[in-house]
Scaffold this motif. Structure first.
Motif, mmCIF file in Angstrom:
data_model
loop_
_atom_site.group_PDB
_atom_site.id
_atom_site.type_symbol
_atom_site.label_atom_id
_atom_site.label_comp_id
_atom_site.label_asym_id
_atom_site.label_seq_id
_atom_site.Cartn_x
_atom_site.Cartn_y
_atom_site.Cartn_z
ATOM 1 N N ALA A 53 36.253 37.487 47.085
ATOM 2 C CA ALA A 53 35.499 38.651 47.553
ATOM 3 C C ALA A 53 35.874 39.903 46.750
ATOM 4 N N THR A 54 37.146 40.052 46.470
ATOM 5 C CA THR A 54 37.603 41.202 45.687
ATOM 6 C C THR A 54 37.050 41.156 44.269
ATOM 7 N N GLU A 64 33.463 42.086 44.345
ATOM 8 C CA GLU A 64 33.310 43.531 44.553
ATOM 9 C C GLU A 64 33.561 44.298 43.257
ATOM 10 N N ALA A 100 30.651 43.807 40.941
ATOM 11 C CA ALA A 100 29.490 44.578 41.391
ATOM 12 C C ALA A 100 29.653 46.059 41.037
ATOM 13 N N LEU A 101 30.845 46.582 41.222
ATOM 14 C CA LEU A 101 31.084 47.982 40.866
ATOM 15 C C LEU A 101 30.894 48.204 39.369
#
Length: 66
Positions: free
Chosen positions: A46-47, A50, A53-54
């Motif tokens: 998940a990290t 993320e 995505a950033l």
């Protein structure tokens, strides 16, 4: 102390014993690592998602934002 058959036998016994201890501890460490990874794998994925995505949004990712 002179090196004789008894000395060489003791050396061999010690090497075998040490190898057994190292093998046992290595297996224990690998099992512990696998259990730990299983516990954090979902959070890690998940990290990473993320962060990706950033970055895809053009944001600068730092340790504080991740």
């Amino acid at each position: 102390m002179t090196i004789n058959d008894e000395t060489l036998r003791i050396l061999t016994d010690l090497q075998v014993t040490l190898a057994d201890v190292v093998d046992t501890e290595t297996r224990s460490l690998v099992r512990a690592w696998a259990r730990a990874w299983d516990q954090i794998a979902a959070e890690w994925e998940a990290t990473v998602a993320e962060v990706l995505a950033l970055q895809a949004d053009g944001q600068i990712v730092t340790a504080a934002t991740a």
